[in-house]
Design a protein around this motif. Structure first.
Motif, PDB file in Angstrom:
ATOM      1  N   LEU A   6      36.963  40.859  36.193  1.00 49.62           N
ATOM      2  CA  LEU A   6      36.905  39.410  36.271  1.00 49.62           C
ATOM      3  C   LEU A   6      37.681  38.999  37.516  1.00 49.62           C
ATOM      4  O   LEU A   6      38.874  39.260  37.622  1.00 49.62           O
ATOM      5  N   ILE A   7      36.980  38.401  38.468  1.00 52.25           N
ATOM      6  CA  ILE A   7      37.591  37.958  39.715  1.00 52.25           C
ATOM      7  C   ILE A   7      37.912  36.476  39.558  1.00 52.25           C
ATOM      8  O   ILE A   7      37.013  35.670  39.329  1.00 52.25           O
ATOM      9  N   ILE A   8      39.179  36.128  39.651  1.00 57.69           N
ATOM     10  CA  ILE A   8      39.619  34.740  39.502  1.00 57.69           C
ATOM     11  C   ILE A   8      40.060  34.249  40.878  1.00 57.69           C
ATOM     12  O   ILE A   8      41.027  34.739  41.452  1.00 57.69           O
ATOM     13  N   LYS A   9      39.295  33.298  41.396  1.00 52.40           N
ATOM     14  CA  LYS A   9      39.575  32.793  42.739  1.00 52.40           C
ATOM     15  C   LYS A   9      40.621  31.685  42.699  1.00 52.40           C
ATOM     16  O   LYS A   9      40.900  31.107  41.653  1.00 52.40           O
ATOM     17  N   ASN A  10      41.181  31.387  43.848  1.00 51.44           N
ATOM     18  CA  ASN A  10      42.208  30.345  43.964  1.00 51.44           C
ATOM     19  C   ASN A  10      41.706  28.971  43.540  1.00 51.44           C
ATOM     20  O   ASN A  10      42.472  28.143  43.073  1.00 51.44           O
ATOM     21  N   ASN A  11      40.405  28.730  43.689  1.00 48.09           N
ATOM     22  CA  ASN A  11      39.839  27.432  43.307  1.00 48.09           C
ATOM     23  C   ASN A  11      39.516  27.348  41.809  1.00 48.09           C
ATOM     24  O   ASN A  11      38.949  26.373  41.353  1.00 48.09           O
ATOM     25  N   GLY A  12      39.859  28.396  41.057  1.00 48.00           N
ATOM     26  CA  GLY A  12      39.632  28.410  39.618  1.00 48.00           C
ATOM     27  C   GLY A  12      38.317  29.037  39.197  1.00 48.00           C
ATOM     28  O   GLY A  12      38.097  29.321  38.022  1.00 48.00           O
ATOM     29  N   TYR A  13      37.417  29.250  40.143  1.00 48.72           N
ATOM     30  CA  TYR A  13      36.130  29.868  39.831  1.00 48.72           C
ATOM     31  C   TYR A  13      36.352  31.303  39.364  1.00 48.72           C
ATOM     32  O   TYR A  13      37.152  32.031  39.934  1.00 48.72           O
ATOM     33  N   GLN A  14      35.624  31.705  38.308  1.00 48.53           N
ATOM     34  CA  GLN A  14      35.736  33.053  37.774  1.00 48.53           C
ATOM     35  C   GLN A  14      34.371  33.737  37.860  1.00 48.53           C
ATOM     36  O   GLN A  14      33.350  33.137  37.542  1.00 48.53           O
ATOM     37  N   GLU A  15      34.390  34.984  38.262  1.00 47.51           N
ATOM     38  CA  GLU A  15      33.163  35.751  38.382  1.00 47.51           C
ATOM     39  C   GLU A  15      33.332  37.076  37.663  1.00 47.51           C
ATOM     40  O   GLU A  15      34.264  37.830  37.941  1.00 47.51           O
ATOM     41  N   LYS A  16      32.419  37.361  36.746  1.00 49.16           N
ATOM     42  CA  LYS A  16      32.438  38.603  35.986  1.00 49.16           C
ATOM     43  C   LYS A  16      31.489  39.581  36.662  1.00 49.16           C
ATOM     44  O   LYS A  16      30.352  39.252  36.965  1.00 49.16           O
ATOM     45  N   ARG A  17      31.962  40.809  36.905  1.00 47.67           N
ATOM     46  CA  ARG A  17      31.146  41.819  37.565  1.00 47.67           C
ATOM     47  C   ARG A  17      31.175  43.109  36.767  1.00 47.67           C
ATOM     48  O   ARG A  17      32.241  43.698  36.572  1.00 47.67           O
ATOM     49  N   LEU A  18      30.009  43.541  36.265  1.00 44.11           N
ATOM     50  CA  LEU A  18      29.898  44.791  35.521  1.00 44.11           C
ATOM     51  C   LEU A  18      29.998  45.974  36.467  1.00 44.11           C
ATOM     52  O   LEU A  18      29.612  45.879  37.631  1.00 44.11           O
ATOM     53  N   PHE A  19      30.479  47.093  35.961  1.00 44.15           N
ATOM     54  CA  PHE A  19      30.550  48.319  36.769  1.00 44.15           C
ATOM     55  C   PHE A  19      29.182  48.964  36.822  1.00 44.15           C
ATOM     56  O   PHE A  19      28.438  48.977  35.932  1.00 44.15           O
TER      57      PHE A  19
END
Length: 91
Positions: A78-91
């Motif tokens: 789970l990548i949590i950006k400074n602007n609050g946006y979250q992105e889930k990335r499967l392996f």
């Protein structure tokens, strides 16, 4: 950061490769953090390059500017950006 126990991940060299591992797993063993995967640094850089960097190529300065934290779970990050946006990335 480990999505299982909350401890940071550490960069290590193992068997000639650079990998990232949960600090609890490194210090105390798998029985204390059994759901934390070991990540190959190349995989991490590929994911971050594609999902964060504008040109698709890993750039550490862009990552530092745009990413607040990364949580690693057993099958995804789970990548949590400074602007609050979250992105889930499967392996």
């Amino acid at each position: 950061m480990c999505g299982d126990c909350g401890m940071p991940y550490r960069r290590r060299r193992e068997r000639g490769k650079v990998v990232w591992r949960c600090a609890t797993r490194v210090e105390k063993g798998k029985q204390f953090c059994s759901n934390s995967p070991t990540l190959d640094e190349g995989l991490v850089q590929d994911i971050l390059g594609k999902d964060v960097c504008k040109n698709g190529i890993y750039d550490e300065s862009v990552i530092r500017d745009e990413v607040d934290k990364i949580k690693v779970f057993d099958t995804f990050i789970l990548i949590i950006k400074n602007n609050g946006y979250q992105e889930k990335r499967l392996f």
